[in-house]
Design a protein around this motif. Structure first.
Motif, mmCIF file in Angstrom:
data_model
loop_
_atom_site.group_PDB
_atom_site.id
_atom_site.type_symbol
_atom_site.label_atom_id
_atom_site.label_comp_id
_atom_site.label_asym_id
_atom_site.label_seq_id
_atom_site.Cartn_x
_atom_site.Cartn_y
_atom_site.Cartn_z
ATOM 1 N N VAL A 135 0.867 -1.185 0.000
ATOM 2 C CA VAL A 135 0.000 0.000 0.000
ATOM 3 C C VAL A 135 0.900 1.229 0.000
ATOM 4 C CG1 VAL A 135 -1.803 1.256 1.271
ATOM 5 C CG2 VAL A 135 -1.788 -1.244 1.264
ATOM 6 N N VAL A 136 0.719 2.088 -1.007
ATOM 7 C CA VAL A 136 1.611 3.258 -1.132
ATOM 8 C C VAL A 136 0.950 4.486 -0.509
ATOM 9 C CG1 VAL A 136 2.855 2.332 -3.107
ATOM 10 C CG2 VAL A 136 0.837 3.740 -3.507
ATOM 11 N N GLU A 137 1.691 5.600 -0.570
ATOM 12 C CA GLU A 137 1.316 6.818 0.159
ATOM 13 C C GLU A 137 -0.166 7.190 0.066
ATOM 14 O OE1 GLU A 137 4.690 10.198 0.791
ATOM 15 O OE2 GLU A 137 3.810 9.926 -1.182
ATOM 16 N N ASP A 138 -0.713 7.172 -1.159
ATOM 17 C CA ASP A 138 -2.093 7.627 -1.290
ATOM 18 C C ASP A 138 -3.112 6.498 -1.109
ATOM 19 O OD1 ASP A 138 -1.490 6.307 -3.567
ATOM 20 O OD2 ASP A 138 -1.853 7.967 -4.949
ATOM 21 N N GLU A 178 8.691 3.553 -6.198
ATOM 22 C CA GLU A 178 7.514 3.793 -5.369
ATOM 23 C C GLU A 178 7.349 2.691 -4.304
ATOM 24 O OE1 GLU A 178 3.840 4.241 -7.571
ATOM 25 O OE2 GLU A 178 3.021 5.474 -5.958
ATOM 26 N N VAL A 179 7.833 1.500 -4.597
ATOM 27 C CA VAL A 179 7.554 0.364 -3.724
ATOM 28 C C VAL A 179 8.768 -0.059 -2.885
ATOM 29 C CG1 VAL A 179 7.020 -2.125 -3.786
ATOM 30 C CG2 VAL A 179 5.617 -0.514 -5.089
ATOM 31 N N THR A 180 9.952 -0.146 -3.498
ATOM 32 C CA THR A 180 11.082 -0.689 -2.720
ATOM 33 C C THR A 180 11.445 0.183 -1.511
ATOM 34 O OG1 THR A 180 12.721 0.229 -4.244
ATOM 35 C CG2 THR A 180 12.043 -2.060 -4.620
ATOM 36 N N PRO A 181 11.334 1.524 -1.577
ATOM 37 C CA PRO A 181 11.627 2.295 -0.348
ATOM 38 C C PRO A 181 10.648 1.968 0.780
ATOM 39 C CG PRO A 181 11.706 3.729 -2.266
ATOM 40 C CD PRO A 181 11.128 2.427 -2.724
ATOM 41 N N ILE A 182 9.391 1.662 0.414
ATOM 42 C CA ILE A 182 8.409 1.315 1.459
ATOM 43 C C ILE A 182 8.785 -0.035 2.076
ATOM 44 C CG2 ILE A 182 5.963 0.749 1.889
ATOM 45 C CD1 ILE A 182 5.219 2.798 -0.189
ATOM 46 N N LEU A 183 9.142 -0.988 1.215
ATOM 47 C CA LEU A 183 9.548 -2.296 1.741
ATOM 48 C C LEU A 183 10.760 -2.130 2.663
ATOM 49 C CD1 LEU A 183 9.305 -4.666 -1.367
ATOM 50 C CD2 LEU A 183 8.023 -4.897 0.760
ATOM 51 N N ARG A 233 11.924 0.634 4.227
ATOM 52 C CA ARG A 233 11.865 1.542 5.387
ATOM 53 C C ARG A 233 10.645 1.352 6.267
ATOM 54 N NH1 ARG A 233 15.463 5.932 3.792
ATOM 55 N NH2 ARG A 233 16.439 5.102 1.919
ATOM 56 N N ASP A 234 9.491 1.030 5.666
ATOM 57 C CA ASP A 234 8.252 1.080 6.452
ATOM 58 C C ASP A 234 7.712 -0.289 6.865
ATOM 59 O OD1 ASP A 234 8.481 3.734 5.944
ATOM 60 O OD2 ASP A 234 7.053 3.742 4.275
ATOM 61 N N ILE A 235 7.985 -1.301 6.073
ATOM 62 C CA ILE A 235 7.431 -2.620 6.401
ATOM 63 C C ILE A 235 8.293 -3.254 7.503
ATOM 64 C CG2 ILE A 235 6.895 -4.923 5.484
ATOM 65 C CD1 ILE A 235 5.109 -2.793 4.249
ATOM 66 N N ALA A 236 7.632 -3.696 8.567
ATOM 67 C CA ALA A 236 8.384 -4.214 9.719
ATOM 68 C C ALA A 236 8.003 -5.665 9.967
ATOM 69 C CB ALA A 236 8.052 -3.381 10.952
ATOM 70 N N VAL A 237 8.882 -6.363 10.689
ATOM 71 C CA VAL A 237 8.592 -7.743 11.083
ATOM 72 C C VAL A 237 7.242 -7.765 11.799
ATOM 73 C CG1 VAL A 237 9.331 -9.584 12.653
ATOM 74 C CG2 VAL A 237 11.006 -8.467 11.173
#
Ligand code: HEM
Length: 393
Positions: free
Chosen positions: A195-198, A227-232, A234-238
């Protein structure tokens, strides 16, 4: 097979259509997403729309299909259809979407060609579109039927996230529900929705690398502009749960071929090579294998330890590296396959940036290797397949 009525019409117009594709595709996609904004939620990659590669690949592949029908009336371009069908099924595409693409693509073609879009021209291209769509739908149906479940995506929980090279993380997932898992074949990928920013879901494909049984593991290089790899990264956590597709992808080792293998990669393109090496260690350890890898440096090379470990378990395997930092690899700088001896009768598998693969492919073909022995996996829409040169001798 193309009808005798349509054949001369396609022959007469294929040049114009192919030439007009760059102008037709933006209109086609704009009108489709205006009518169906939901297709950008979980199905199409916005990044590939922005950079234009996906629309070009889709429309270009229809022109390529038409040209194949003209030149080889009794066959289909199977490899191209297979690649597209695997990508489609990894995204959960169903047959009832084919009229959507048809409507907007043909609207854009008619608008672009103006008076030249006569009823005969439209009817002939309609025939090509539906021949290709029907062929894809048939393969897609067969692929769905092979799955261990009847869902397109299932929830998976992230259970570990670790750095494996500069800017590269490995993610391991376990199922978060009872959905049975389809076993993967080395070289296959999954689509993962983020799920991205918007708030939109954006799918991307990632090659599966060896994992604990019952898990899915991927290795991802961060693209800071992506758009996706920075979220994976930085933001996606265990503990987080993501939707992951069944495994798809047809760049896999041929079980009937037992001759030498040459596995060629650059950067993050090492991921299918890791999967192949794992399969070889388990199933065919005596196999003659030449592993060729290029990277910016030793530190940037994802999975370098694991690759060396696999190679040490394969008595007839050899690893040769080309690294950007002088003295770190077997050779410095860009890969030059004339610096190694390529085994006779080998099958080659390549993965890496397009320019890298084109260069290595040319070097191999110049060295006498038949083009058809060279297979490749490309991350992102494949524009190369639209040229015969990428597939044949
Ligand atoms: C990807 C062709 C129908 C959705 C692709 C690719 C091609 C293609 C060539 C790129 C494959 C790759 O190299 O990765 C076609 C053709 C179609 C068709 C010839 C009709 C005859 C559809 C339909 C949909 C669809 C009906 C959904 C409405 C997609 C999506 C991708 C894709 C989402 C993934 C690529 C991305 O998001 O960038 N298709 N396609 N396609 N196609 Fe199709």
């Amino acid at each position: 097979m193309l009808s005798e009525k349509s054949r001369p019409v396609i022959e007469a117009t294929i040049g114009t259509i192919a030439e007009r594709i760059p102008d037709i595709t933006p209109v086609f996609y704009r009108s489709m997403f205006e009518a169906r904004p939901d297709l950008l939620d979980g199905m199409f990659s916005r990044a590939n729309q922005k950079n234009g590669t996906q629309p070009q690949a889709l429309a270009g592949s229809i022109a390529m299909f038409a040209s194949h029908l003209l030149n080889h009336p009794d066959s289909y371009p199977d490899e191209v259809l297979s690649r597209v069908a695997h990508k489609h099924t990894s995204l959960g595409l169903l047959p009832d979407e084919y009229p959507t693409v048809h409507e907007h693509l043909f609207g854009a073609i008619a608008a672009d060609l103006g008076d030249a879009a006569t009823p005969e021209v439209v009817a002939a291209w309609d025939e090509v579109y539906w021949l290709m769509a029907d062929a894809l739908i048939k393969i897609e149906k067969g692929l769905y039927a092979q799955q261990a479940n009847d869902v397109m995506f299932a929830p998976f929980r992230l259970i570990s996230k670790e750095q494996v090279a500069e800017g590269v993380l490995a993610f391991e997932f376990e199922p978060a529900d009872e959905t049975p898992m389809t076993p993967s074949v080395a070289g296959q990928y999954v689509s993962i929705q983020v799920v991205v920013e918007d708030g939109l879901r954006q799918p991307r494909q990632f090659t599966l690398v060896p994992s604990d049984p019952g898990h899915r593991r991927i290795v991802v290089r961060e693209d800071p502009q992506g758009e996706v790899t920075p979220i994976l990264h930085r933001d996606i956590a265990v503990g987080d749960v993501l939707e992951i597709s069944n495994p798809y992808g047809d760049v896999t080792l041929d079980p009937q071929f037992h001759g030498p293998l040459v596995l060629v990669s650059a950067g993050i393109g090492i991921t299918p090579v890791i999967a192949f090496l794992d399969q070889l260690v388990r199933e065919d350890p005596e196999r003659e294998v030449l592993v060729l890898h290029a990277d910016r440096s030793e530190a940037a090379w994802p999975g370098r330890e694991i690759v060396r470990d696999y190679v040490s378990k394969l008595p007839n395997a050899r690893l040769v590296s080309w690294l950007g930092v002088p003295g770190e690899g077997d050779f410095d700088g860009h890969m030059d396959v004339s610096q190694v001896e390529i085994p006779q009768g080998a099958e080659v598998f390549m993965c890496g940036p397009l320019a890298f693969m084109q260069s290595v492919r040319s070097q191999l073909v110049a060295g006498g290797m038949p083009g058809r022995a060279i297979h490749y996996e490309i991350f992102g829409p494949d524009l190369w397949m639209l040229h015969d040169e990428a597939r044949t001798a």
